[in-house]
Scaffold this motif. Structure first.
Motif, short mmCIF file in Angstrom:
data_model
loop_
_atom_site.label_atom_id
_atom_site.label_comp_id
_atom_site.label_asym_id
_atom_site.label_seq_id
_atom_site.Cartn_x
_atom_site.Cartn_y
_atom_site.Cartn_z
N CYS A 179 1.09 -1.28 0.25
CA CYS A 179 0.07 -0.54 0.23
C CYS A 179 0.53 1.64 -0.18
O CYS A 179 0.28 2.00 -0.59
N SER A 180 2.50 1.21 1.03
CA SER A 180 3.03 2.89 0.95
C SER A 180 3.46 2.57 -0.49
O SER A 180 3.75 3.72 -1.04
N ARG A 181 3.75 1.65 -1.07
CA ARG A 181 4.87 1.63 -2.15
C ARG A 181 3.95 2.31 -3.75
O ARG A 181 3.95 3.08 -4.50
N ILE A 182 2.21 1.60 -3.10
CA ILE A 182 1.18 2.10 -4.61
C ILE A 182 0.70 3.94 -4.31
O ILE A 182 0.82 4.80 -4.98
N CYS A 183 0.65 3.79 -3.04
CA CYS A 183 -0.07 5.48 -2.04
C CYS A 183 1.11 6.16 -2.35
O CYS A 183 0.59 7.82 -2.39
N CYS A 184 2.32 5.92 -1.94
CA CYS A 184 3.01 7.06 -1.47
C CYS A 184 4.61 7.39 -2.31
O CYS A 184 4.93 7.96 -2.12
#
Length: 250
Positions: free
Chosen positions: A75-80
């Protein structure tokens, strides 16, 4: 037609233990340069989906010294994207973790002008060797235009002052290296640098994998050499991770 034989990976010979040297950093006592080569991820190249970064760390003769791999959640790789927090595990040729690099997620960090306001607006990487023992810190500092970092020891005392160029852009059609130069305490003597190297047209155009060179004096404390490696990864994430993705998929 004769079959092409893939050459096996060559690892640097394991040095003996050195008193006072963190285990696994003995390799660095023999080196004045590290070549940091990001591994091409086919899934990311074809789909644009951000995957965990991996880097081969080699000496000037092409022998592998370390392997660094990212730990972060999907999630952090996709969103951030490049602004995500991460942890890098750095292993030697025996697969033993000898360093760990940590960067916390900071939602307001990244801007050069804002980095001088407060710590929440400045990225930094903590370098541990062995794991759990901080030996160095790389901290982003505020500046009007050029990228600016402090290379610090474990007591947060500045050892090197590192500055990047006015334009840090690099890409498939820009074949020049981009240097982030580390200066001594006098602010003028060059003591090392992190260089973003041109990786060839195909790699630059179709992947976000980057190549770096990290140079320093051979007699420099191994803890500071390890911290310079941390500076390399911080520069990569701040200036080239999203830039390359925009070049390739924009």
């Amino acid at each position: 037609m004769a079959a092409v034989t893939k050459q096996p990976m060559q690892w640097m010979e394991v040095p003996g233990a050195i008193p006072g040297c963190p285990p696994g950093l003995e390799y660095l006592t023999q080196l004045d340069q590290l070549l940091v080569q990001q591994q091409v991820e086919l899934l990311e190249a074809f789909t644009g989906i951000e995957t965990k970064n991996k880097y081969a760390v080699k000496n000037s003769m092409g022998q592998q010294v370390y392997f660094a791999y990212e730990e972060s959640d999907f999630c952090s790789r996709i969103c951030c994207g490049a602004h995500r927090g991460f942890q890098f595990h750095v292993t030697d040729n025996n697969g033993q973790e000898v360093m760990r690099l940590n960067r916390e997620f900071k939602c307001c960090a990244g801007g050069q002008w804002c980095a001088s306001c407060c710590d929440c607006c400045a990225y930094e990487i903590l370098v541990e060797a062995p794991v759990g023992q901080v030996v160095g810190i790389v901290s982003q500092k505020g500046s009007f235009w050029k990228p600016h970092y402090h290379i610090m020891n474990e007591r947060r005392e500045m050892v090197f002052d590192m500055w990047g160029p006015c334009c840090a852009w690099s890409g498939a059609c820009c074949t020049c290296d981009v240097d982030f130069v580390a200066y001594g305490s006098d602010g003028h003597t060059e003591v090392g640098k992190v260089s973003r190297q041109y990786a060839g047209f195909a790699k630059e155009m179709f992947t976000d994998a980057t190549n770096f060179s990290v140079t320093f004096p051979q007699d420099l404390d191994v803890k500071l050499k390890a911290t310079m490696l941390g500076a390399c990864l911080l520069v990569d994430f701040m200036y080239y991770e999203d830039q390359d993705k925009e070049n390739n998929h924009g």
